[in-house]
Design a protein around this motif. Structure first.
Motif, PDB file in Angstrom:
ATOM      1  N   GLN A 152       0.827  -1.201   0.000  1.00 22.46           N
ATOM      2  CA  GLN A 152       0.000   0.000   0.000  1.00 22.46           C
ATOM      3  C   GLN A 152       0.863   1.254   0.000  1.00 22.46           C
ATOM      4  O   GLN A 152       0.590   2.207  -0.736  1.00 22.46           O
ATOM      5  N   VAL A 153       1.890   1.270   0.828  1.00 22.00           N
ATOM      6  CA  VAL A 153       2.782   2.433   0.885  1.00 22.00           C
ATOM      7  C   VAL A 153       3.496   2.601  -0.453  1.00 22.00           C
ATOM      8  O   VAL A 153       3.583   3.709  -1.000  1.00 22.00           O
ATOM      9  N   PHE A 154       3.990   1.501  -0.998  1.00 24.93           N
ATOM     10  CA  PHE A 154       4.725   1.564  -2.262  1.00 24.93           C
ATOM     11  C   PHE A 154       3.805   2.023  -3.386  1.00 24.93           C
ATOM     12  O   PHE A 154       4.214   2.810  -4.251  1.00 24.93           O
ATOM     13  N   ALA A 155       2.547   1.547  -3.386  1.00 27.16           N
ATOM     14  CA  ALA A 155       1.598   1.942  -4.424  1.00 27.16           C
ATOM     15  C   ALA A 155       1.282   3.429  -4.346  1.00 27.16           C
ATOM     16  O   ALA A 155       1.137   4.098  -5.380  1.00 27.16           O
ATOM     17  N   THR A 156       1.183   3.970  -3.144  1.00 25.09           N
ATOM     18  CA  THR A 156       0.922   5.396  -2.981  1.00 25.09           C
ATOM     19  C   THR A 156       2.063   6.220  -3.560  1.00 25.09           C
ATOM     20  O   THR A 156       1.849   7.198  -4.283  1.00 25.09           O
ATOM     21  N   LEU A 157       3.300   5.817  -3.259  1.00 30.62           N
ATOM     22  CA  LEU A 157       4.464   6.536  -3.768  1.00 30.62           C
ATOM     23  C   LEU A 157       4.590   6.369  -5.279  1.00 30.62           C
ATOM     24  O   LEU A 157       4.969   7.310  -5.989  1.00 30.62           O
ATOM     25  N   GLU A 158       4.265   5.177  -5.774  1.00 31.40           N
ATOM     26  CA  GLU A 158       4.326   4.944  -7.218  1.00 31.40           C
ATOM     27  C   GLU A 158       3.309   5.826  -7.945  1.00 31.40           C
ATOM     28  O   GLU A 158       3.575   6.341  -9.031  1.00 31.40           O
ATOM     29  N   TYR A 159       2.138   6.004  -7.334  1.00 30.30           N
ATOM     30  CA  TYR A 159       1.125   6.884  -7.921  1.00 30.30           C
ATOM     31  C   TYR A 159       1.644   8.312  -8.035  1.00 30.30           C
ATOM     32  O   TYR A 159       1.390   9.011  -9.014  1.00 30.30           O
TER      33      TYR A 159
END
Length: 228
Positions: free
Chosen positions: A186-193
């Motif tokens: 979830q954290v990685f997906a937020t940063l990737e966004y």
């Protein structure tokens, strides 16, 4: 865009119910962002591509933080699942460690790249062999910290830990840490966004719930919208 601005000023103020007023305002602001994005799309896409290239670049870094000890790295690894802050601290510690180890490129007699010095991997092999098999997983935490630094425009020699210790915290850091569940994806997906060129024109997906019959819910992903 002018019509939306007028609606925000006039129509929203007529709602006495604060929940409905906030919902309408949120919808109007989203529509405004959609209209504004084409004016910034090319510039923002190029900026994100440059950030991606910087993540792949081999560069000598500096940090004001001391070199982490094997004991500190091991303790951070063991605590990584306790909170999102703990995950980021582990990644930031590995970012700091990178500044002290030798990961420079090696060249052959013809000037061609022939390899790369051991860096963190060799350091783990020599000083923390129990974590050496976890090298790839550790690098994922390091990549998370690198993306957080880029998303918050944090430059060397400021360490990643300073983002967690400073008050008030950066808006992006505060939003990521607002969700208590330490779910790496979830954290990685937020940063990737926030950083991927492919998401410049997109809004983050809203969290969806599974059916009540299942009694389960999908993990929540913080909704991060960048006002371009």
């Amino acid at each position: 865009m002018v019509d939306i601005g007028v609606a925000v000023r006039d129509t929203v103020s007529k709602f006495t119910n604060p929940t409905k007023r906030a919902a309408l305002k949120q919808k109007l602001m989203r529509d405004l962002r959609v209209l504004r994005r084409p004016f910034y799309y090319a510039r923002e896409t190029e900026r994100r591509r440059e950030l991606a290239a910087a993540r792949r670049k081999v560069a000598r870094r500096t940090t004001s933080a001391p070199m982490p000890t094997p004991e500190e790295v091991l303790a951070a690894w063991n605590a990584r699942k306790e909170s999102r802050e703990a995950m980021i601290r582990l990644g930031g510690m590995l970012q700091d460690l990178e500044c002290y180890v030798d990961n420079n490129l090696r060249f052959d007699e013809f000037g061609n790249v022939s390899g790369r010095n051991g860096g963190i991997k060799e350091w783990l092999h020599e000083r923390l062999p129990e974590l050496h098999p976890k090298y790839k997983t550790l690098m994922r935490y390091k990549a998370m910290a690198m993306r957080l630094r880029q998303a918050t425009d944090t430059k060397d020699p400021k360490p990643t830990s300073a983002l967690l210790d400073e008050r008030p915290r950066h808006d992006i850091v505060a939003t990521i840490l607002a969700e208590s569940k330490p779910v790496f994806t979830q954290v990685f997906a937020t940063l990737e966004y926030l950083l991927s060129p492919k998401t410049v024109f997109l809004d983050a997906d809203k969290p969806k719930s599974r059916s009540k019959e299942q009694g389960l819910r999908k993990p929540k992903v913080p909704i991060m919208r960048r006002n371009l």
